[in-house]
Design an enzyme around this catalytic site. Structure first.
Site, PDB file in Angstrom:
ATOM      1  N   SER A   1      79.769 -38.247 -21.340  1.00  0.00           N
ATOM      2  CA  SER A   1      80.251 -39.236 -20.360  1.00  0.00           C
ATOM      3  C   SER A   1      81.033 -40.361 -21.053  1.00  0.00           C
ATOM      4  CB  SER A   1      79.035 -39.808 -19.617  1.00  0.00           C
ATOM      5  OG  SER A   1      79.311 -41.097 -19.150  1.00  0.00           O
TER       6      SER A   1
HETATM    7  N1  LIG Z   1      81.291 -47.817 -13.541  1.00  0.00           N
HETATM    8  C1  LIG Z   1      80.107 -47.163 -13.999  1.00  0.00           C
HETATM    9  C2  LIG Z   1      80.197 -45.682 -13.708  1.00  0.00           C
HETATM   10  C3  LIG Z   1      78.877 -44.987 -13.877  1.00  0.00           C
HETATM   11  C4  LIG Z   1      78.915 -43.579 -13.339  1.00  0.00           C
HETATM   12  O1  LIG Z   1      79.369 -43.333 -12.207  1.00  0.00           O
HETATM   13  N2  LIG Z   1      78.435 -42.630 -14.165  1.00  0.00           N
HETATM   14  C5  LIG Z   1      78.409 -41.249 -13.725  1.00  0.00           C
HETATM   15  C6  LIG Z   1      78.484 -40.309 -14.924  1.00  0.00           C
HETATM   16  S1  LIG Z   1      79.924 -40.492 -15.861  1.00  0.00           S
HETATM   17  C7  LIG Z   1      77.067 -40.982 -13.037  1.00  0.00           C
HETATM   18  O2  LIG Z   1      76.065 -41.477 -13.458  1.00  0.00           O
HETATM   19  N3  LIG Z   1      77.070 -40.172 -11.973  1.00  0.00           N
HETATM   20  C8  LIG Z   1      75.878 -39.783 -11.299  1.00  0.00           C
HETATM   21  C9  LIG Z   1      75.699 -40.447  -9.967  1.00  0.00           C
HETATM   22  O3  LIG Z   1      76.520 -41.319  -9.585  1.00  0.00           O
HETATM   23  O4  LIG Z   1      74.754 -40.089  -9.267  1.00  0.00           O
HETATM   24  C10 LIG Z   1      79.914 -47.452 -15.490  1.00  0.00           C
HETATM   25  O5  LIG Z   1      80.864 -47.872 -16.139  1.00  0.00           O
HETATM   26  O6  LIG Z   1      78.786 -47.315 -15.990  1.00  0.00           O
END
Ligand SMILES: N[C@@H](CCC(=O)N[C@@H](CS)C(=O)NCC(=O)O)C(=O)O
Length: 223
Positions: free
Chosen positions: A12
């Protein structure tokens, strides 16, 4: 005091940016893998830390924080030996760094998600044309940010560079940036790639991420 724990995945980009900053300030973080594909982020234990179920999530001795763009400044202010990466006294420089962090979150990371969502979740094989256009516009903006300095804010490395570099490392693989048109952007990225901790904190995970996307594209093409 226990060392801070980072919950995430090395593929990620937003987790990799936290790893870059941790390395830059020489902070020993404990890394706990959260497998999104297995639904680890929806477990009751994880939801107790972060009801928004996103990675990266930081556990700093029971203080839970998520969103890389909040975690990164927190780590530098709490654990940095100096404030070079995120100056305290130069309020305007810090505000410009914050602006680039928002640029990363709102544009670079947002477009990266739009680029890969069809491949991960909709059996897609290509990146939508509108995303390619938006990403090229973002490269153009960054070329402008780099007009007057070697880094995204002035002539010294800041957390803005480390945050944006994690997104850019993935975007460059998926939506190549023309070398002549975006020469300052390429030179900046080479500078970041030259950091001694780059490969371990970002390069290795990015290679895995891009390989996974390539594999999925090939598999989806056979459907
Ligand atoms: N803007 C956030 C984005 C976090 C995000 O959306 N991460 C994704 C993975 S890259 C995630 O956890 N997705 C799972 C979900 O939203 O349930 C950051 O910078 O931490």
């Amino acid at each position: 005091m226990k060392k801070p724990v980072l919950y995430g995945m090395d593929i990620s980009s937003v987790c990799r940016s936290v790893s870059l900053v941790a390395k830059a300030i020489d902070l020993d973080l404990e890394f706990v893998e959260v497998n999104l594909f297995a639904g680890d982020h929806k477990s009751p234990e994880f939801l107790r830390m972060n009801p928004q179920h996103t990675i990266p999530t930081l556990d700093d001795n029971g203080n839970f924080l998520w969103d890389s763009h909040a975690i990164i400044p927190y780590l530098v202010q709490t654990y940095g030996r100096n404030d070079d990466l995120y100056p305290q006294d130069d309020i305007f420089k810090r505000a410009r760094i914050d602006q680039r962090l928002h640029f990363d979150n709102g544009i670079l990371y947002a477009q990266l998600r739009k680029a890969v969502t069809p491949i991960f979740f909709k059996f897609g094989t290509t990146i939508p044309q509108e995303v390619i256009i938006e990403v090229n516009a973002a490269y153009e903006f960054m070329e402008t940010f780099l007009k007057d300095g070697l880094y995204l804010v002035g002539n010294s490395l800041t957390i803005a560079d480390l945050s944006c570099a994690a997104s850019i490392s993935s975007l460059f693989e998926l939506i190549p940036a023309e070398v002549i048109r975006f020469s300052k952007l390429h030179a900046w990225f080479q500078r970041i790639r030259g950091l001694p901790y780059y490969h371990e904190a970002n390069g290795r995970g990015n290679t895995k991420y891009i390989a996974l996307i390539r594999e999925l594209r090939e598999k989806n093409a056979m459907c």
